[in-house]
Design a protein around this motif. Sequence first.
Motif, PDB file in Angstrom:
ATOM      1  N   ARG A 218      40.597  36.430  44.642  1.00 26.44           N
ATOM      2  CA  ARG A 218      39.277  36.313  44.024  1.00 26.44           C
ATOM      3  C   ARG A 218      39.232  36.762  42.574  1.00 26.44           C
ATOM      4  O   ARG A 218      38.341  36.387  41.832  1.00 26.44           O
ATOM      5  CB  ARG A 218      38.230  37.092  44.839  1.00 26.44           C
ATOM      6  CG  ARG A 218      38.018  36.489  46.243  1.00 26.44           C
ATOM      7  CD  ARG A 218      37.034  37.310  47.061  1.00 26.44           C
ATOM      8  NE  ARG A 218      35.697  37.232  46.534  1.00 26.44           N
ATOM      9  CZ  ARG A 218      34.945  38.288  46.180  1.00 26.44           C
ATOM     10  NH1 ARG A 218      35.431  39.512  46.297  1.00 26.44           N
ATOM     11  NH2 ARG A 218      33.734  38.128  45.706  1.00 26.44           N
TER      12      ARG A 218
ATOM     13  N   LEU B  62      48.397  51.159  37.672  1.00 26.53           N
ATOM     14  CA  LEU B  62      48.081  49.763  37.984  1.00 26.53           C
ATOM     15  C   LEU B  62      47.780  49.637  39.470  1.00 26.53           C
ATOM     16  O   LEU B  62      46.799  49.033  39.881  1.00 26.53           O
ATOM     17  CB  LEU B  62      49.278  48.881  37.612  1.00 26.53           C
ATOM     18  CG  LEU B  62      49.220  47.435  38.068  1.00 26.53           C
ATOM     19  CD1 LEU B  62      48.137  46.684  37.309  1.00 26.53           C
ATOM     20  CD2 LEU B  62      50.582  46.757  37.885  1.00 26.53           C
TER      21      LEU B  62
ATOM     22  N   ALA C  73      48.202  43.227  29.054  1.00 28.37           N
ATOM     23  CA  ALA C  73      48.114  42.205  30.108  1.00 28.37           C
ATOM     24  C   ALA C  73      47.409  40.975  29.539  1.00 28.37           C
ATOM     25  O   ALA C  73      46.185  40.930  29.461  1.00 28.37           O
ATOM     26  CB  ALA C  73      47.361  42.742  31.324  1.00 28.37           C
ATOM     27  N   THR C  74      48.188  40.020  29.109  1.00 26.00           N
ATOM     28  CA  THR C  74      47.625  38.887  28.353  1.00 26.00           C
ATOM     29  C   THR C  74      47.669  37.589  29.150  1.00 26.00           C
ATOM     30  O   THR C  74      47.462  36.513  28.597  1.00 26.00           O
ATOM     31  CB  THR C  74      48.409  38.693  27.043  1.00 26.00           C
ATOM     32  OG1 THR C  74      49.800  38.547  27.375  1.00 26.00           O
ATOM     33  CG2 THR C  74      48.226  39.882  26.130  1.00 26.00           C
ATOM     34  N   GLY C  75      47.933  37.675  30.446  1.00 23.94           N
ATOM     35  CA  GLY C  75      48.011  36.454  31.265  1.00 23.94           C
ATOM     36  C   GLY C  75      46.624  35.886  31.555  1.00 23.94           C
ATOM     37  O   GLY C  75      45.592  36.348  31.050  1.00 23.94           O
ATOM     38  N   ARG C  76      46.625  34.897  32.420  1.00 25.00           N
ATOM     39  CA  ARG C  76      45.427  34.144  32.771  1.00 25.00           C
ATOM     40  C   ARG C  76      44.355  35.020  33.425  1.00 25.00           C
ATOM     41  O   ARG C  76      44.665  35.953  34.170  1.00 25.00           O
ATOM     42  CB  ARG C  76      45.854  33.060  33.756  1.00 25.00           C
ATOM     43  CG  ARG C  76      44.738  32.180  34.258  1.00 25.00           C
ATOM     44  CD  ARG C  76      45.330  31.113  35.168  1.00 25.00           C
ATOM     45  NE  ARG C  76      44.312  30.194  35.651  1.00 25.00           N
ATOM     46  CZ  ARG C  76      44.576  29.145  36.421  1.00 25.00           C
ATOM     47  NH1 ARG C  76      45.821  28.893  36.789  1.00 25.00           N
ATOM     48  NH2 ARG C  76      43.611  28.356  36.836  1.00 25.00           N
ATOM     49  N   THR C  77      43.092  34.694  33.162  1.00 27.40           N
ATOM     50  CA  THR C  77      41.975  35.356  33.831  1.00 27.40           C
ATOM     51  C   THR C  77      41.115  34.303  34.524  1.00 27.40           C
ATOM     52  O   THR C  77      40.781  33.267  33.926  1.00 27.40           O
ATOM     53  CB  THR C  77      41.139  36.175  32.817  1.00 27.40           C
ATOM     54  OG1 THR C  77      41.926  37.296  32.386  1.00 27.40           O
ATOM     55  CG2 THR C  77      39.854  36.692  33.450  1.00 27.40           C
ATOM     56  N   HIS C  78      40.818  34.530  35.783  1.00 26.51           N
ATOM     57  CA  HIS C  78      40.044  33.576  36.596  1.00 26.51           C
ATOM     58  C   HIS C  78      39.364  34.403  37.681  1.00 26.51           C
ATOM     59  O   HIS C  78      40.023  34.873  38.610  1.00 26.51           O
ATOM     60  CB  HIS C  78      41.004  32.536  37.204  1.00 26.51           C
ATOM     61  CG  HIS C  78      40.310  31.451  37.977  1.00 26.51           C
ATOM     62  ND1 HIS C  78      39.925  30.257  37.389  1.00 26.51           N
ATOM     63  CD2 HIS C  78      39.951  31.367  39.275  1.00 26.51           C
ATOM     64  CE1 HIS C  78      39.355  29.486  38.307  1.00 26.51           C
ATOM     65  NE2 HIS C  78      39.355  30.143  39.459  1.00 26.51           N
ATOM     66  N   VAL C  79      38.071  34.638  37.546  1.00 29.95           N
ATOM     67  CA  VAL C  79      37.378  35.576  38.439  1.00 29.95           C
ATOM     68  C   VAL C  79      36.310  34.853  39.238  1.00 29.95           C
ATOM     69  O   VAL C  79      35.439  34.184  38.671  1.00 29.95           O
ATOM     70  CB  VAL C  79      36.764  36.741  37.626  1.00 29.95           C
ATOM     71  CG1 VAL C  79      35.928  37.638  38.514  1.00 29.95           C
ATOM     72  CG2 VAL C  79      37.870  37.544  36.957  1.00 29.95           C
TER      73      VAL C  79
ATOM     74  N   ARG D  21      42.310  47.460  37.257  1.00 30.03           N
ATOM     75  CA  ARG D  21      42.391  46.129  36.671  1.00 30.03           C
ATOM     76  C   ARG D  21      42.134  46.094  35.176  1.00 30.03           C
ATOM     77  O   ARG D  21      42.573  45.192  34.490  1.00 30.03           O
ATOM     78  CB  ARG D  21      41.394  45.211  37.383  1.00 30.03           C
ATOM     79  CG  ARG D  21      41.715  44.980  38.856  1.00 30.03           C
ATOM     80  CD  ARG D  21      43.133  44.405  38.989  1.00 30.03           C
ATOM     81  NE  ARG D  21      43.247  43.661  40.222  1.00 30.03           N
ATOM     82  CZ  ARG D  21      42.924  42.374  40.347  1.00 30.03           C
ATOM     83  NH1 ARG D  21      42.470  41.689  39.322  1.00 30.03           N
ATOM     84  NH2 ARG D  21      43.068  41.767  41.508  1.00 30.03           N
ATOM     85  N   ALA D  22      41.371  47.031  34.660  1.00 29.56           N
ATOM     86  CA  ALA D  22      41.051  47.002  33.232  1.00 29.56           C
ATOM     87  C   ALA D  22      40.565  48.378  32.802  1.00 29.56           C
ATOM     88  O   ALA D  22      40.125  49.179  33.632  1.00 29.56           O
ATOM     89  CB  ALA D  22      39.974  45.954  32.941  1.00 29.56           C
TER      90      ALA D  22
ATOM     91  N   VAL E 242      41.668  37.183  39.235  1.00 33.86           N
ATOM     92  CA  VAL E 242      42.868  37.146  38.389  1.00 33.86           C
ATOM     93  C   VAL E 242      42.452  37.684  37.020  1.00 33.86           C
ATOM     94  O   VAL E 242      41.572  37.110  36.383  1.00 33.86           O
ATOM     95  CB  VAL E 242      43.405  35.702  38.225  1.00 33.86           C
ATOM     96  CG1 VAL E 242      44.714  35.707  37.436  1.00 33.86           C
ATOM     97  CG2 VAL E 242      43.574  35.010  39.578  1.00 33.86           C
TER      98      VAL E 242
ATOM     99  N   GLY F 164      44.171  38.953  33.411  1.00 32.82           N
ATOM    100  CA  GLY F 164      45.369  39.147  32.587  1.00 32.82           C
ATOM    101  C   GLY F 164      46.644  38.849  33.352  1.00 32.82           C
ATOM    102  O   GLY F 164      47.693  39.429  33.057  1.00 32.82           O
TER     103      GLY F 164
ATOM    104  N   ARG G 195      58.008  46.341  31.808  1.00 28.54           N
ATOM    105  CA  ARG G 195      56.585  46.041  31.996  1.00 28.54           C
ATOM    106  C   ARG G 195      55.907  46.976  32.982  1.00 28.54           C
ATOM    107  O   ARG G 195      54.702  47.166  32.941  1.00 28.54           O
ATOM    108  CB  ARG G 195      56.419  44.600  32.497  1.00 28.54           C
ATOM    109  CG  ARG G 195      56.967  43.584  31.529  1.00 28.54           C
ATOM    110  CD  ARG G 195      56.707  42.188  32.022  1.00 28.54           C
ATOM    111  NE  ARG G 195      55.285  41.881  32.042  1.00 28.54           N
ATOM    112  CZ  ARG G 195      54.793  40.703  32.444  1.00 28.54           C
ATOM    113  NH1 ARG G 195      55.597  39.755  32.878  1.00 28.54           N
ATOM    114  NH2 ARG G 195      53.500  40.475  32.427  1.00 28.54           N
ATOM    115  N   LEU G 196      56.688  47.500  33.930  1.00 27.93           N
ATOM    116  CA  LEU G 196      56.137  48.334  34.992  1.00 27.93           C
ATOM    117  C   LEU G 196      57.032  49.539  35.205  1.00 27.93           C
ATOM    118  O   LEU G 196      58.246  49.454  35.054  1.00 27.93           O
ATOM    119  CB  LEU G 196      56.103  47.556  36.324  1.00 27.93           C
ATOM    120  CG  LEU G 196      55.228  46.315  36.430  1.00 27.93           C
ATOM    121  CD1 LEU G 196      55.504  45.610  37.764  1.00 27.93           C
ATOM    122  CD2 LEU G 196      53.755  46.688  36.333  1.00 27.93           C
TER     123      LEU G 196
ATOM    124  N   ALA H 140      51.447  50.469  34.284  1.00 28.46           N
ATOM    125  CA  ALA H 140      51.650  49.374  33.341  1.00 28.46           C
ATOM    126  C   ALA H 140      50.843  49.690  32.084  1.00 28.46           C
ATOM    127  O   ALA H 140      50.181  50.732  32.008  1.00 28.46           O
ATOM    128  CB  ALA H 140      51.187  48.059  33.948  1.00 28.46           C
TER     129      ALA H 140
END
Lengths: 268, 268
Positions: A235, B61, B116-122, B220-221, A237, A239, B88-89, B111
């Motif tokens: 649910r 993390l 953390a610059t990857g994709r975000t999809h919430v 997460r942030a 994602v 970064g 990274r970890l 971390a």
Amino acid sequence: MTVVRMHEWDADTRVDAAGDGRFTAHLTDRWSGTGGRPNGGYLVAFCLRALGEVLPHPDPLVVGAHYLRPGVVGPAQVDTEVVRAGRRLSTGEARLRCGDREVLRVVASYADLGAATGRTHVLGAPPDLPPPDECGDVYGGARLPDVTVADRVDLRAPEPHGWATGRPTGTPTTEFWIRFADGRPADTASLASLVDSAAPAVLELGETDSATVELTVHVRARPASDWLAARVTTRHVLGGFHEEDVELWDTSGRLVAQSRQLALLPTR
Amino acid sequence: MTVVRMHEWDADTRVDAAGDGRFTAHLTDRWSGTGGRPNGGYLVAFCLRALGEVLPHPDPLVVGAHYLRPGVVGPAQVDTEVVRAGRRLSTGEARLRCGDREVLRVVASYADLGAATGRTHVLGAPPDLPPPDECGDVYGGARLPDVTVADRVDLRAPEPHGWATGRPTGTPTTEFWIRFADGRPADTASLASLVDSAAPAVLELGETDSATVELTVHVRARPASDWLAARVTTRHVLGGFHEEDVELWDTSGRLVAQSRQLALLPTR
């Protein structure tokens, strides 16, 4: 002459006591995921086989698995420690080593789920699926050559997964039946591996892989059926980091396991 | 003369290096839950303060905390181990001891969440709450004498919790604002404690307590606000064992932490 027939899961996750809480093992290439690396659930199995030998309670209740490095097919070693052995719960730690490198650290608490007689109040419900014999392979017959775990664990759904047919659904939730391919019934220890035996839900977002950092499994009941109904969901994602939640329900409608992992999308 | 002003959380979770990865600490009676025992989130804090000193990355993390025995107010010790330090970890283990007894074992991976610059999809959304200054105390002014954590952490909602006014709602979900009472902003380390600072959702089922076996926190942030919106839910109680899921969102609408614990209802 005695012939012992053994399910492939039991043969392929064998551990042998070597004294002082240490066990030797052999990681096969028969339960591998992407890239031919031993599947994360398969690695957990060795730790739980070993902890099952040293802890007094029969069922893993909660398992925390921290993935440190990829597992390597070949000889391996599990070092166990009994952290606490209480009346209702016991806790142990297991470290899986391939060569001289630790690849997985597990801390798990065990209980006797047959003796869990407290209150039951369930708000969730199992996936609504037609019976397994009316379902087909979730991969739609497609196979990646090195992903041998797909030959060992049957996954069935009314339609193949979107990603498997080149059309990711855009919705990172999948529901399907799961069972060992040779019909071995799941027990509480193997539930902790089955939750990590399917493809990640983020493949339905068009992603190609997901690397597990940590997996926590709550085992809730001894399964009353060999086929289990699975629900896999992501649910959030952020970064690249994402959770993946898995529920496994037996055909009596009981939740038998619930897991959550923190995983990372590959960098592009 | 220099006067150092310190928030109470920072003063009360202090650890002092004693060499070889060992730290000394003092558990205060100021962050206690039911029965006057140090709150589970408070115990985790000592492990994360110590791991933060020995691991190279700045942010917890994923934190897995296995509760072994009740914590005891007084002198304590944290033994840390750097399990793996990668690019990274990094992963570490911490054991909190009170006297000669281990009360909590934590394995955590760290971390740099700023990288953390990857994709975000919430797909999830924060609780829909009126602003904190339009909300009141969730306890409705009631206090249990020994539950000092309720004086250190502000919890606010439009209405007091049902259980706090003697009328459990029957629905084990609560939503509220959470913040350190002295206004200290949450950082990624203290998020792992804040997720365990409120009353269990099962109190809304008429239960009186819940004992944590294991707590896993995904951070997460980095929070962008001091007030955080919390959602606490339990969906599956089986034989007394139940999960409790917590989400914390900052006021920019970002999920900053997600946790799940396995807990046990008291036997009657």
